[in-house]
Design a protein around this motif. Structure first.
Motif, PDB file in Angstrom:
ATOM      1  N   PHE A 147     -31.585  16.788  60.234  1.00  0.00           N
ATOM      2  CA  PHE A 147     -31.822  17.879  61.305  1.00  0.00           C
ATOM      3  C   PHE A 147     -33.341  17.646  62.101  1.00  0.00           C
ATOM      4  O   PHE A 147     -33.848  18.345  62.858  1.00  0.00           O
ATOM      5  N   THR A 148     -33.631  16.575  62.060  1.00  0.00           N
ATOM      6  CA  THR A 148     -35.017  16.000  62.898  1.00  0.00           C
ATOM      7  C   THR A 148     -34.460  15.168  63.952  1.00  0.00           C
ATOM      8  O   THR A 148     -33.430  14.132  63.896  1.00  0.00           O
ATOM      9  N   PHE A 149     -35.164  15.341  65.011  1.00  0.00           N
ATOM     10  CA  PHE A 149     -34.997  14.610  66.334  1.00  0.00           C
ATOM     11  C   PHE A 149     -35.160  13.062  66.096  1.00  0.00           C
ATOM     12  O   PHE A 149     -36.229  12.802  65.308  1.00  0.00           O
ATOM     13  N   GLU A 150     -34.530  12.076  66.812  1.00  0.00           N
ATOM     14  CA  GLU A 150     -35.029  10.792  66.634  1.00  0.00           C
ATOM     15  C   GLU A 150     -36.595  10.450  66.982  1.00  0.00           C
ATOM     16  O   GLU A 150     -37.147   9.697  66.320  1.00  0.00           O
ATOM     17  N   ILE A 198     -35.665  27.822  72.032  1.00  0.00           N
ATOM     18  CA  ILE A 198     -36.979  26.915  72.032  1.00  0.00           C
ATOM     19  C   ILE A 198     -37.478  26.679  70.631  1.00  0.00           C
ATOM     20  O   ILE A 198     -37.569  25.774  70.082  1.00  0.00           O
ATOM     21  N   LEU A 199     -37.885  27.875  70.192  1.00  0.00           N
ATOM     22  CA  LEU A 199     -38.847  27.880  69.043  1.00  0.00           C
ATOM     23  C   LEU A 199     -38.090  27.078  67.884  1.00  0.00           C
ATOM     24  O   LEU A 199     -38.308  26.253  66.935  1.00  0.00           O
ATOM     25  N   PHE A 200     -37.150  27.707  67.267  1.00  0.00           N
ATOM     26  CA  PHE A 200     -36.130  27.277  66.416  1.00  0.00           C
ATOM     27  C   PHE A 200     -35.614  25.810  66.107  1.00  0.00           C
ATOM     28  O   PHE A 200     -35.924  25.136  65.140  1.00  0.00           O
ATOM     29  N   PRO A 201     -35.046  25.321  67.275  1.00  0.00           N
ATOM     30  CA  PRO A 201     -34.991  23.923  67.312  1.00  0.00           C
ATOM     31  C   PRO A 201     -36.048  23.054  67.133  1.00  0.00           C
ATOM     32  O   PRO A 201     -36.076  21.892  66.496  1.00  0.00           O
ATOM     33  N   ALA A 202     -37.236  23.462  67.872  1.00  0.00           N
ATOM     34  CA  ALA A 202     -38.414  22.449  67.786  1.00  0.00           C
ATOM     35  C   ALA A 202     -39.053  22.596  66.590  1.00  0.00           C
ATOM     36  O   ALA A 202     -39.831  21.607  66.222  1.00  0.00           O
ATOM     37  N   VAL A 203     -38.825  23.778  65.852  1.00  0.00           N
ATOM     38  CA  VAL A 203     -39.920  23.956  64.638  1.00  0.00           C
ATOM     39  C   VAL A 203     -39.072  23.425  63.447  1.00  0.00           C
ATOM     40  O   VAL A 203     -39.606  23.406  62.073  1.00  0.00           O
ATOM     41  N   VAL A 230     -44.689  25.910  64.940  1.00  0.00           N
ATOM     42  CA  VAL A 230     -44.616  26.857  66.312  1.00  0.00           C
ATOM     43  C   VAL A 230     -45.795  26.436  67.279  1.00  0.00           C
ATOM     44  O   VAL A 230     -45.717  26.336  68.710  1.00  0.00           O
ATOM     45  N   GLN A 231     -47.028  26.285  66.795  1.00  0.00           N
ATOM     46  CA  GLN A 231     -48.301  26.157  67.564  1.00  0.00           C
ATOM     47  C   GLN A 231     -48.113  24.609  68.279  1.00  0.00           C
ATOM     48  O   GLN A 231     -48.875  24.333  69.264  1.00  0.00           O
ATOM     49  N   ARG A 232     -47.220  23.738  67.774  1.00  0.00           N
ATOM     50  CA  ARG A 232     -47.277  22.424  68.357  1.00  0.00           C
ATOM     51  C   ARG A 232     -46.102  22.184  69.291  1.00  0.00           C
ATOM     52  O   ARG A 232     -45.625  21.367  69.760  1.00  0.00           O
ATOM     53  N   VAL A 233     -45.272  23.446  69.623  1.00  0.00           N
ATOM     54  CA  VAL A 233     -44.391  23.239  70.677  1.00  0.00           C
ATOM     55  C   VAL A 233     -44.835  23.109  71.977  1.00  0.00           C
ATOM     56  O   VAL A 233     -45.891  23.880  72.339  1.00  0.00           O
ATOM     57  N   PRO A 234     -44.290  22.015  72.625  1.00  0.00           N
ATOM     58  CA  PRO A 234     -44.958  21.939  73.914  1.00  0.00           C
ATOM     59  C   PRO A 234     -45.267  23.214  74.811  1.00  0.00           C
ATOM     60  O   PRO A 234     -44.391  23.899  74.916  1.00  0.00           O
TER      61      PRO A 234
END
Length: 309
Positions: free
Chosen positions: A302-305, A225-230, A200-204
């Protein structure tokens, strides 16, 4: 002196029109044979490369297992206490797994029932830890006040050995089974809390600024925002938590007793059956490896490229 002869366009009698020199043409059968050879040579090279890659995948693990068996055999040969050899352990394993689900009372059950009982305790403790730890990680990472509030507590309690919490569980829950589940819970919660909060803290910050401009609600911020990024960080915490839980359950069951792979190891030690202890070690390792592999595949899916690279 150089002389040139010019022909009139009307003068075509006996004259052959001049054209640009043409390259020599290969006959149709020769061209077909050349194409067949080119196509045949390319798969041959690919086959050689694939064959080498295949052996590079297979040979190192086989060499590692061969070295393990060799050292094991040497230890068994030099042992004076009846340490079982690989062949004797293999024969005992065939006997053990010929009927893994027998039941002759609460303290005499097959290895299959013991593994299932341990997995059941891990699932309960881990599920409770995920239900508490993942939302707590989101809250700690999202709000600075909660982060400053809980960071000292997490730093204090996380290094404590999980087995140190077992007597607290026995005192509070008055039973061996809930105490073991409590131990799994307390050792599994920290990786999920920490990794989720870090994610969560590393979300841009640009994402959060856009959310402020659009005046999004906390629920929209969480879901969009948070859930897909985290999610990659969260799954990493889940993978670490499962590995820790599977390690701890064996030691907890040795102390609490009952049905379980840890109790099976301790019971076989009391019976001085070292071959069954070695079989249990391999069973514990294989089950842990399967859990780890399944969660790695889940995390990769579930990890982005850009995170994978």
């Amino acid at each position: 002196m150089v002389s040139a002869v010019f022909h009139s366009p009307l003068d075509t009698s006996g004259a052959v029109p001049t054209t640009a020199p043409q390259p020599a043409r290969t006959s149709a059968p020769a061209a077909a044979a050349a194409s067949v050879l080119a196509v045949a040579s390319e798969p041959r090279m690919l086959k050689k490369r694939d064959f080498r890659a295949f052996w590079m995948r297979v040979l190192p693990p086989l060499a590692g297992f061969g070295l393990l068996v060799l050292v094991w055999e040497l230890v068994a040969m030099k042992s004076t206490t009846g340490f079982p050899s690989p062949l004797a352990t293999w024969q005992q394993a065939l006997t053990v797994f010929s009927d893994p689900f027998y039941s002759k009372g609460p303290n005499d059950q097959g290895v299959g029932w013991n593994v299932l009982s341990s997995l059941q305790r891990v699932a309960l403790g881990f599920g409770l830890a995920a239900a508490v730890g993942i939302p707590a990680g989101f809250a700690i990472g999202r709000f600075e006040f909660l982060s400053r509030m809980f960071n000292p507590l997490i730093s204090l309690l996380r290094p404590v050995s999980p087995l140190a919490w077992l007597p607290i569980g026995l005192l509070v829950f008055k039973g061996a089974n809930p105490a073991a589940i409590w131990t799994i819970f307390i050792c599994s919660i920290w990786p999920m809390v920490i990794n989720t909060a870090v994610g969560v803290q590393r979300v841009p910050s640009d994402y959060m600024n856009v959310a402020k401009v659009l005046n999004l609600s906390e629920w929209k911020i969480f879901t969009k925002i948070l859930f897909p990024a985290v999610l990659p960080y969260m799954l990493t915490g889940v993978r670490l938590a499962v590995g820790t839980a599977w390690l701890v359950i064996v030691a907890a069951e040795m102390l609490t007793g009952g049905v379980g792979i840890g109790f099976w190891v301790w019971d076989e030690w009391n019976n001085l059956n070292v071959a069954n202890i070695i079989i249990a070690i391999f069973v514990i390792g294989i089950v842990g490896l399967v859990l780890e592999f399944a969660l790695i595949k889940l995390a990769t899916a579930f990890t982005f490229e850009e995170v994978k690279s």
